[in-house]
Scaffold this active site. Structure first.
Site, PDB file in Angstrom:
ATOM      1  N   GLU A 196       3.691   7.006   7.225  1.00 38.12           N
ATOM      2  CA  GLU A 196       4.167   5.687   6.812  1.00 38.12           C
ATOM      3  C   GLU A 196       4.433   5.658   5.306  1.00 38.12           C
ATOM      4  OE1 GLU A 196       2.822   1.903   8.779  1.00 38.12           O
ATOM      5  OE2 GLU A 196       1.925   1.595   6.797  1.00 38.12           O
ATOM      6  N   THR A 240       0.831  -1.209   0.000  1.00 40.85           N
ATOM      7  CA  THR A 240       0.000   0.000   0.000  1.00 40.85           C
ATOM      8  C   THR A 240       0.865   1.258   0.000  1.00 40.85           C
ATOM      9  OG1 THR A 240      -0.240  -0.169   2.399  1.00 40.85           O
ATOM     10  CG2 THR A 240      -2.012  -1.105   1.044  1.00 40.85           C
TER      11      THR A 240
END
Length: 148
Positions: free
Chosen positions: A93, A35
């Site tokens: 992230e 992702t």
């Protein structure tokens, strides 16, 4: 922390003096499943055909000089994305994975930041060293972020 932590988490020169925990949900996955940020307008964009690891943003580190350099660079670039109305899919992230994309950080075993109440192929909760508490046990994301 539920088990001992040693100097195995300390990166050296071969790791650019940076380290991060591999995400257990993406071990042995094809990179197209990671992702990463896929918005081509974002500074943190990584193409589907690229990347070799996906790191958790919850446990990162390194030697202070290199870690501060990374932090300062990402701070500037995050602000550029924000000014352009872009927030990467996984916030910091996503930025971290972009920064590590073409570097060689120390890859720390997922058991150093293992999510509570999860089982992932190739991992075992009984080897957990640091347990990430399940937010749903504490009211969930919205409650903890005061978004209700």
């Amino acid at each position: 922390c539920i088990n001992d932590i040693g100097d195995e988490i300390l990166p050296g020169s071969t790791n650019d003096y940076l380290a991060a925990v591999l995400h257990p949900g993406f071990l042995n996955s094809q990179t197209s499943r990671f992702t990463y940020e896929r918005n081509k307008k974002s500074i943190f964009y990584i193409p589907f055909s690229e990347g070799t690891n996906y790191f958790q943003g919850c446990f990162i580190g390194g030697r202070s000089k290199e870690f501060m350099k990374m932090s300062e660079e990402l701070d500037i670039l995050i602000d550029v994305d924000l000014k352009n109305g872009i927030i990467p899919i996984w916030w910091d992230e996503s930025a971290l994975n972009w920064y590590y994309w073409k570097r060689n950080p120390l890859k720390i075993d997922p058991h150093y930041a293992f999510p509570e109440n999860h089982d992932y192929e190739g991992t075992s909760q009984d080897k957990t060293i640091i347990l990430n508490r399940d937010k749903t046990n504490f009211g969930g994301h919205d409650f903890l972020r005061k978004e209700n």
